[in-house]
Design a protein around this motif. Structure first.
Motif: not given
Length: 208
Positions: A141, A144-145, A150, A177, A179, A183, A197-198
């Motif tokens: 995870r 991806s954060l 990404h 997760t 998406v 974020s 947050h990402g």
């Protein structure tokens, strides 16, 4: 783990004991699914592209043969090293200098990377949501954060028309997760801030 934390977790376990996986799966299979499962029978790829773009993500539709070139083009615009999770098809990154790829990096190293390239488990056309279950080609995870960029590859066969159809393809026991664009969050004055947050930037290659 500290003694205080262990005691708190023991108390929680006594109140809500962990249920056997088979029992959880049986309850999930018993959910009444007589509701409408699909709102769209045609054009789901175009709908997904439209909804993902609504979230301020970049979407590009490519043919399977064009995918390696599209991945290379996307990463060439972003100098630095990009994370590649274990299990990602080697052909997807065939056009990239191997020195620019960090294969299956440790979580502690992610903050220093320019971005990450992953696949996904399923995509939901109706909501523009892409779901990772962190299986092969998707990484943990944190992948991806943490990186600021990404790139997600979505294959046509992974696109579900609506949420119920997508959930039927997912294993509820896996970490999931969801998406929906880069974020983003807003403060009390509704000022939008991206990347808190990402990833600040989400790019999607839709293969079909």
């Amino acid at each position: 783990m500290s003694g205080a934390r262990e005691e708190i977790l023991r108390r929680i376990e006594r109140i809500t004991p962990t249920r056997p996986a088979a029992e959880v799966a049986a309850d999930y299979a018993g959910i009444d699914r007589s509701y409408l499962r699909r709102h769209h029978d045609e054009g789901v790829l175009d709908l997904l592209a439209e909804r993902v773009a609504d979230y301020r993500a970049t979407v590009r539709k490519v043919a399977p043969a064009e995918l390696p070139g599209a991945v290379a083009e996307a990463l060439s615009a972003r100098p630095g090293t990009h994370a590649v999770p274990d299990g990602l098809p080697a052909g997807w990154t065939a056009g990239i200098d191997p020195a620019r790829l960090a294969r299956d990096p440790a979580v502690a190293d992610l903050d220093g990377l320019a971005g990450a390239v992953t696949g996904c488990a399923v995509a939901i056309a109706e909501t523009g949501t892409i779901v990772l279950d962190h299986g092969p080609g998707q990484g943990p995870r944190a992948l991806s954060l943490v990186p600021d960029y990404h790139l997600i590859v979505v294959e046509a066969g992974q696109v579900a028309a609506d949420v119920p159809e997508a959930l039927e393809r997912l294993d509820p026991l896996r970490p999931l997760t969801f998406v929906s664009g880069p974020s983003a969050t807003s403060d009390i004055e509704l000022s939008r801030v991206e990347g808190v947050h990402g990833p600040r930037t989400l790019e999607v290659l839709l293969v079909g």
